[in-house]
Design a protein around this motif. Structure first.
Motif, PDB file in Angstrom:
ATOM      1  N   SER A   1       0.822  -1.218   0.000  1.00 25.34           N
ATOM      2  CA  SER A   1       0.000   0.000   0.000  1.00 25.34           C
ATOM      3  C   SER A   1       0.856   1.269   0.000  1.00 25.34           C
ATOM      4  N   LEU A   2       2.135   1.143   0.401  1.00 29.39           N
ATOM      5  CA  LEU A   2       3.015   2.315   0.442  1.00 29.39           C
ATOM      6  C   LEU A   2       3.260   2.890  -0.946  1.00 29.39           C
ATOM      7  N   LYS A   3       3.106   2.052  -1.975  1.00 26.38           N
ATOM      8  CA  LYS A   3       3.328   2.510  -3.345  1.00 26.38           C
ATOM      9  C   LYS A   3       2.305   3.557  -3.774  1.00 26.38           C
ATOM     10  N   THR A   4       1.169   3.586  -3.085  1.00 27.61           N
ATOM     11  CA  THR A   4       0.098   4.522  -3.458  1.00 27.61           C
ATOM     12  C   THR A   4       0.287   5.902  -2.830  1.00 27.61           C
ATOM     13  N   ILE A   5       1.290   6.039  -1.969  1.00 25.50           N
ATOM     14  CA  ILE A   5       1.483   7.295  -1.238  1.00 25.50           C
ATOM     15  C   ILE A   5       2.324   8.274  -2.048  1.00 25.50           C
ATOM     16  N   GLN A   6       1.848   9.500  -2.170  1.00 27.65           N
ATOM     17  CA  GLN A   6       2.612  10.549  -2.851  1.00 27.65           C
ATOM     18  C   GLN A   6       3.717  11.063  -1.938  1.00 27.65           C
ATOM     19  N   VAL A   7       4.806  11.518  -2.542  1.00 29.09           N
ATOM     20  CA  VAL A   7       5.966  11.974  -1.783  1.00 29.09           C
ATOM     21  C   VAL A   7       5.603  13.087  -0.805  1.00 29.09           C
ATOM     22  N   LYS A   8       4.750  14.003  -1.220  1.00 30.45           N
ATOM     23  CA  LYS A   8       4.406  15.158  -0.384  1.00 30.45           C
ATOM     24  C   LYS A   8       3.641  14.766   0.884  1.00 30.45           C
ATOM     25  N   ALA A   9       3.074  13.552   0.884  1.00 31.11           N
ATOM     26  CA  ALA A   9       2.298  13.124   2.051  1.00 31.11           C
ATOM     27  C   ALA A   9       3.181  12.557   3.153  1.00 31.11           C
ATOM     28  N   TRP A  10       4.415  12.195   2.839  1.00 28.95           N
ATOM     29  CA  TRP A  10       5.262  11.505   3.816  1.00 28.95           C
ATOM     30  C   TRP A  10       5.603  12.365   5.034  1.00 28.95           C
ATOM     31  N   LYS A  11       5.736  13.658   4.823  1.00 31.12           N
ATOM     32  CA  LYS A  11       6.019  14.542   5.967  1.00 31.12           C
ATOM     33  C   LYS A  11       4.930  14.415   7.021  1.00 31.12           C
ATOM     34  N   TRP A  12       3.692  14.443   6.570  1.00 28.92           N
ATOM     35  CA  TRP A  12       2.574  14.367   7.511  1.00 28.92           C
ATOM     36  C   TRP A  12       2.404  12.967   8.081  1.00 28.92           C
ATOM     37  N   LEU A  13       2.759  11.955   7.305  1.00 28.75           N
ATOM     38  CA  LEU A  13       2.678  10.579   7.797  1.00 28.75           C
ATOM     39  C   LEU A  13       3.688  10.330   8.917  1.00 28.75           C
ATOM     40  N   ILE A  14       4.870  10.909   8.775  1.00 30.06           N
ATOM     41  CA  ILE A  14       5.898  10.772   9.818  1.00 30.06           C
ATOM     42  C   ILE A  14       5.454  11.477  11.096  1.00 30.06           C
ATOM     43  N   ILE A  15       4.969  12.717  10.942  1.00 26.81           N
ATOM     44  CA  ILE A  15       4.481  13.468  12.104  1.00 26.81           C
ATOM     45  C   ILE A  15       3.319  12.724  12.759  1.00 26.81           C
ATOM     46  N   SER A  16       2.411  12.206  11.928  1.00 30.75           N
ATOM     47  CA  SER A  16       1.266  11.449  12.430  1.00 30.75           C
ATOM     48  C   SER A  16       1.713  10.217  13.213  1.00 30.75           C
ATOM     49  N   GLY A  17       2.773   9.561  12.737  1.00 32.81           N
ATOM     50  CA  GLY A  17       3.263   8.372  13.417  1.00 32.81           C
ATOM     51  C   GLY A  17       3.751   8.653  14.829  1.00 32.81           C
ATOM     52  N   PHE A  18       4.490   9.744  14.983  1.00 30.11           N
ATOM     53  CA  PHE A  18       5.019  10.083  16.300  1.00 30.11           C
ATOM     54  C   PHE A  18       3.935  10.611  17.236  1.00 30.11           C
ATOM     55  N   LEU A  19       3.014  11.431  16.706  1.00 28.82           N
ATOM     56  CA  LEU A  19       1.970  12.012  17.546  1.00 28.82           C
ATOM     57  C   LEU A  19       0.868  11.016  17.882  1.00 28.82           C
ATOM     58  N   GLY A  20       0.503  10.182  16.930  1.00 31.24           N
ATOM     59  CA  GLY A  20      -0.641   9.306  17.112  1.00 31.24           C
ATOM     60  C   GLY A  20      -0.320   7.921  17.642  1.00 31.24           C
TER      61      GLY A  20
ATOM     62  N   VAL B   1      -5.288   9.353   1.362  1.00 31.43           N
ATOM     63  CA  VAL B   1      -4.378   8.219   1.539  1.00 31.43           C
ATOM     64  C   VAL B   1      -5.169   7.068   2.162  1.00 31.43           C
ATOM     65  N   LYS B   2      -4.982   5.865   1.642  1.00 32.08           N
ATOM     66  CA  LYS B   2      -5.725   4.716   2.146  1.00 32.08           C
ATOM     67  C   LYS B   2      -5.409   4.473   3.628  1.00 32.08           C
ATOM     68  N   PRO B   3      -6.427   4.091   4.412  1.00 32.08           N
ATOM     69  CA  PRO B   3      -6.219   3.872   5.852  1.00 32.08           C
ATOM     70  C   PRO B   3      -5.082   2.910   6.166  1.00 32.08           C
ATOM     71  N   LEU B   4      -4.983   1.799   5.432  1.00 29.34           N
ATOM     72  CA  LEU B   4      -3.903   0.845   5.670  1.00 29.34           C
ATOM     73  C   LEU B   4      -2.547   1.468   5.348  1.00 29.34           C
ATOM     74  N   ALA B   5      -2.502   2.280   4.298  1.00 30.80           N
ATOM     75  CA  ALA B   5      -1.250   2.943   3.918  1.00 30.80           C
ATOM     76  C   ALA B   5      -0.818   3.939   4.987  1.00 30.80           C
ATOM     77  N   ILE B   6      -1.765   4.657   5.580  1.00 29.52           N
ATOM     78  CA  ILE B   6      -1.445   5.607   6.645  1.00 29.52           C
ATOM     79  C   ILE B   6      -0.834   4.869   7.833  1.00 29.52           C
ATOM     80  N   ALA B   7      -1.506   3.808   8.263  1.00 28.14           N
ATOM     81  CA  ALA B   7      -1.032   3.056   9.425  1.00 28.14           C
ATOM     82  C   ALA B   7       0.347   2.449   9.169  1.00 28.14           C
TER      83      ALA B   7
END
Length: 302
Positions: A63-82, A183-189
């Motif tokens: 599912s990571l293949k579906t993620i755009q590069v610009k979304a990774w910044k927020w995914l990293i922040i989301s990982g640490f905060l959430g 972004v797909k829920p599984l890809a976010i997680a």
């Protein structure tokens, strides 16, 4: 007529996700409490991240293949905060405060979601949502004060760890709604744990986990069972469900899962010998009323 049926189905789905998550996350607090019998809070936080990450990688790497590069910044922040920091903070808090009380304090998430959503992310909330949160917060306050009255010897300074976590959760849910909607829920997680699993491994290596004393603890094996259950259901599966709920509903609706979780946690706490008062039952009903009023939709005419 078809449009009305779709709306009803969507509403029912949101409530199904909400109550499923409430049961899963409401049970997480007792699992943390049991894990603490054989593991330290730091070990619990690290192991929870590692086990969850390994499971998510096994099902979600594609599912990571579906993620755009610009979304990774927020995914990293989301990982640490959430996920990463709250995983440690909740375990630390439960060394001094009953599991049910910790879950009650966690009910501050919807209030913080509204405040931060409006102040930081410019996500508006309706008057009905605000009223619902206020009613739910009243019920939560009753639970907190009654819990403190029943447990006067507990160190409520440790509640600061929970309150800080609720702020991080509120930031996370707004980030998902504002920047990760497509972004797909599984890809976010999965992406969240790509960002945080290495820091978790480093923490575990310095936590004295790999020592003779840890493995010889008579409670160690059962603690590992509890933390594995917590990681699989309370973190991995719940994260996917929660990300889906945030995308299909409002941030406030999704975060209101924390209003219902204390009812589940209080039940587990009562069964485990924690004190319970009838006023806490009344407060739980008030919480449910607040959630219902905040998210009751008016039927649309066709």
């Amino acid at each position: 007529m078809m449009h009305r049926i779709i709306n009803i189905n969507s509403l029912n789905s949101k409530w199904m996700y909400l109550f499923t998550l409430s049961i899963i996350w409401g049970s997480s607090f007792i699992l943390i409490k049991k894990s603490l019998l054989g593991l330290s809070p730091i070990q619990i936080g690290a192991l929870r991240t590692i086990i969850t990450g390994l499971f998510l990688f096994s099902i979600g790497l594609k599912s990571l293949k579906t993620i755009q590069v610009k979304a990774w910044k927020w995914l990293i922040i989301s990982g640490f905060l959430g996920s990463f920091l709250p995983g440690f903070f909740f375990a630390i808090a439960e060394t001094e405060i009953d599991s049910a009380v910790v879950s009650i304090l966690n009910s501050l998430v919807p209030l913080n979601t509204i405040l931060l959503g409006a102040a930081v992310f410019k996500i508006a909330s309706t008057k009905r949502q605000v009223i619902g949160v206020i009613i739910g917060f009243i019920g939560t306050s009753i639970l907190i004060f009654k819990g403190a009255d029943l447990n006067p010897n507990q160190n409520y300074l440790y509640a600061g760890f929970v309150i800080l976590s609720t702020i991080m959760y509120a930031l996370n849910v707004n980030i998902i709604k504002r920047y990760l909607q497509h972004v797909k829920p599984l890809a976010i997680a999965t992406a969240n744990y790509v960002a945080i699993i290495i820091p978790a491994v480093i923490v575990l290596l310095f936590s004295d986990f790999f020592t003779k004393a840890t493995f010889e603890n008579p409670e160690f094996k059962m603690a590992m069972v509890y933390i594995t259950i917590l990681s699989f259901f309370g973190t991995a599966m719940a994260k996917i469900l929660f990300n889906k709920l945030v995308q299909m509903a409002t941030p406030v609706f999704a975060s209101s899962v924390t209003f219902i979780m204390p009812i589940v946690a209080l039940t587990w706490g009562f069964l485990d010998g924690e004190d319970f008062h009838w006023l806490q039952g009344v407060a739980s009903i008030i919480i449910l009323i607040g959630v219902y009023l905040a998210h009751k939709t008016k039927p649309k005419m066709v």
